[in-house]
Design a protein around this motif. Sequence first.
Motif, PDB file in Angstrom:
ATOM      1  N   ALA A  69       0.816  -1.214   0.000  1.00 26.83           N
ATOM      2  CA  ALA A  69       0.000   0.000   0.000  1.00 26.83           C
ATOM      3  C   ALA A  69       0.851   1.267   0.000  1.00 26.83           C
ATOM      4  CB  ALA A  69      -0.934   0.006   1.213  1.00 26.83           C
ATOM      5  N   ASP A  70       2.123   1.151   0.424  1.00 31.35           N
ATOM      6  CA  ASP A  70       2.999   2.316   0.458  1.00 31.35           C
ATOM      7  C   ASP A  70       3.792   2.509  -0.831  1.00 31.35           C
ATOM      8  OD1 ASP A  70       2.135   2.705   3.030  1.00 31.35           O
ATOM      9  OD2 ASP A  70       3.926   1.828   3.982  1.00 31.35           O
ATOM     10  N   ARG A  71       3.552   1.643  -1.813  1.00 26.69           N
ATOM     11  CA  ARG A  71       4.332   1.710  -3.041  1.00 26.69           C
ATOM     12  C   ARG A  71       3.843   2.792  -4.007  1.00 26.69           C
ATOM     13  NH1 ARG A  71       9.301  -0.525  -3.227  1.00 26.69           N
ATOM     14  NH2 ARG A  71       9.371  -2.421  -1.980  1.00 26.69           N
ATOM     15  N   GLY A  72       2.609   3.263  -3.810  1.00 24.72           N
ATOM     16  CA  GLY A  72       2.074   4.278  -4.714  1.00 24.72           C
ATOM     17  C   GLY A  72       1.846   3.777  -6.128  1.00 24.72           C
ATOM     18  N   LEU A  73       1.468   2.518  -6.260  1.00 28.07           N
ATOM     19  CA  LEU A  73       1.297   1.921  -7.586  1.00 28.07           C
ATOM     20  C   LEU A  73       0.007   2.398  -8.250  1.00 28.07           C
ATOM     21  CD1 LEU A  73       2.184  -1.823  -6.869  1.00 28.07           C
ATOM     22  CD2 LEU A  73       3.713   0.096  -7.373  1.00 28.07           C
ATOM     23  N   ALA A  74       0.000   2.389  -9.558  1.00 27.80           N
ATOM     24  CA  ALA A  74      -1.258   2.477 -10.300  1.00 27.80           C
ATOM     25  C   ALA A  74      -2.042   1.211  -9.975  1.00 27.80           C
ATOM     26  CB  ALA A  74      -0.995   2.569 -11.789  1.00 27.80           C
TER      27      ALA A  74
END
Length: 640
Positions: free
Chosen positions: A33-38
């Motif tokens: 959740a902290d990866r900032g993925l699309a």
Amino acid sequence: MSPADVRPPTGPADLPPLTGSADLHAIERVPLADRGLALTTYELLARAARQWPDEPCSLWIPDAAAIEDHVTVTFAALLDRVHRIAHALHAVGVGRDDAVTLMAPNCSDLLAATLAAEAVGVAAPVNAALDVRHVSHLVRLTGSRVLVAAGPELDKALWERLLDSATDLGIEVLVALSSDAVAPGSAAGLGTRPGLRTVRLDDLVDDGPAVPDALPAAPPKPDDPAAFFHTGGTTGTPKVAVHTHRNQAVMAWTLALAGRSGTGQSIVAGLPLFHVNALLVTALAPMVSGARSIWPGPLGYRDPKLYAAFWRLVERYRPRAMSAVPTVYAYLAAIPVDADISSLESPVVGAAPLPDSVRRTFARTTGLALLEGYGLTEGTCASAATLPGDARPGSAGQRLPYQAVAAAEIDEASGRVRPLPAGEVGELVISGPTVFAGYLKRDGDRRWVSDRDVVVDGWLRTGDLGFVRDDHVHLRGRRKDLILRGGHNIDPAVIEDALLAHPAVTAAGAVGRPDRTSGEVPVAFVTLATPEVTVEELTAWAGRHISEPAACPKAITVADSIPLTEVGKPYKPALREAAAARHFRDELIEHGVDAVEVAVGHQDGRLVVRLTGDGEVGAAAALLRDYDVDISTEAEEADQ
């Protein structure tokens, strides 16, 4: 390639390194959740178009016999096309919960239409080789009213078949895709049927906004359905696996980690877009890092013309990677390398077990090691991948980040899953953000999604046997493919690998044949490079090279070919049916019952034997009653 297509390669954008287990655990220390993925496929494409607007996203070769000619699509151009098609689909009534069926060989607009369908509704790719009965089931299950298909210039036979059946399928709008090589004809050339609107995609798009730069409705959310992918379809009724946007977007990101390609680098994409590997590995994953995909002809690896030109294609387009099934590499291993293929570093193989003979022969021909992977449609695509420099004997690769993979013992009564110690064989199970939402179900007008029986105690049951050690997955066959001989479980790979080691054997498939006393006995089918080799010689070879006496095949049949699915997987049900039919016919003749026709098929995973003919049918049924198969006769069917 033109100068516009070539740019200096750069590393993957903002991707942490993944070269082994240490990197895997370092990646997982950061919560996903902290990866900032699309987290939707639309946002994935939109980000790529913002970051690399003028970079080629894909190269489309319209004819595999003319590899020099191609059409280039940039990331910005693909996003623009997706916007335009999305508006067109919305205009004909496609909303967030509506499925759009797609049936066509590979072309640039098929990919754009698939992504547009995911952006405004749900994409439902369908194998065009399925018979009308299965297509009808899939269309009615998904509730699709719009069908995007190959137009007459792209696949005339398919278009005419769908034109005749569309109304019966419940389709209201039939949209024609055009070839990347041929200008589309007039709308009049499509033909019409009562109650059916036929329209070319270009005409449908031209009726939309002049310059759409956004979707016609709110963009999808991460947990919205993105795609309905059918599985099977060759035996019984195909199931439909539901992928969410989160499933596909996270999978694309983790595949990009494993692929390590950046801008200016390419992957050959020869699998059909109704297959998850084609969409996830060779279309979506490159969008994460700015890489491009090369699509060699509408039929891709199914086009015989491609193989004669394949090494020259590698020399011309300089791909770093390719993704294919074992049969593709078996064909390529037989073709001498007549070009500079030094760019190719990562030939990825999956979708079916990799025979050692194919691995060895391909390495001998090309100097390249095949990188095996493991996954399934219900897991969105892949759960393990062999990383360059990290190949381990017998392993299908390291598990991918944020996925848990375990061998387990499953208590069928309680539904509890007990992961087994490292190295112990059990059923492989998977958990994590790429486990699908479930199978699509329908009862009348009500459609829903259920993961009952396939997701147990939080784990996806794969049906595959294997073990896990040091984060690496080792396969030991399919549960349903195991040959059960008198309580002894026989892995067909033991038989197949032994036969494939024979210099004359080019393909092999082992299955269980019904047996009165043992339940099943192993038999094998082979194809040969030379007709001089006898069955007796092969039987003796098997006896010397198979260490388990129970696994030695009771019969070996030389065949013209081993049946395959559309994506090149060995089609074991056909071999089981052929072996059983031959055995039953021989037994009936041996007992003097020779005027009965024997047909063998599958229903709900069981062999079904249908007997037809004169008055001897009753005697034939009596002779076969003590086999563990279902038997039907014309008289029984009439009573029902």
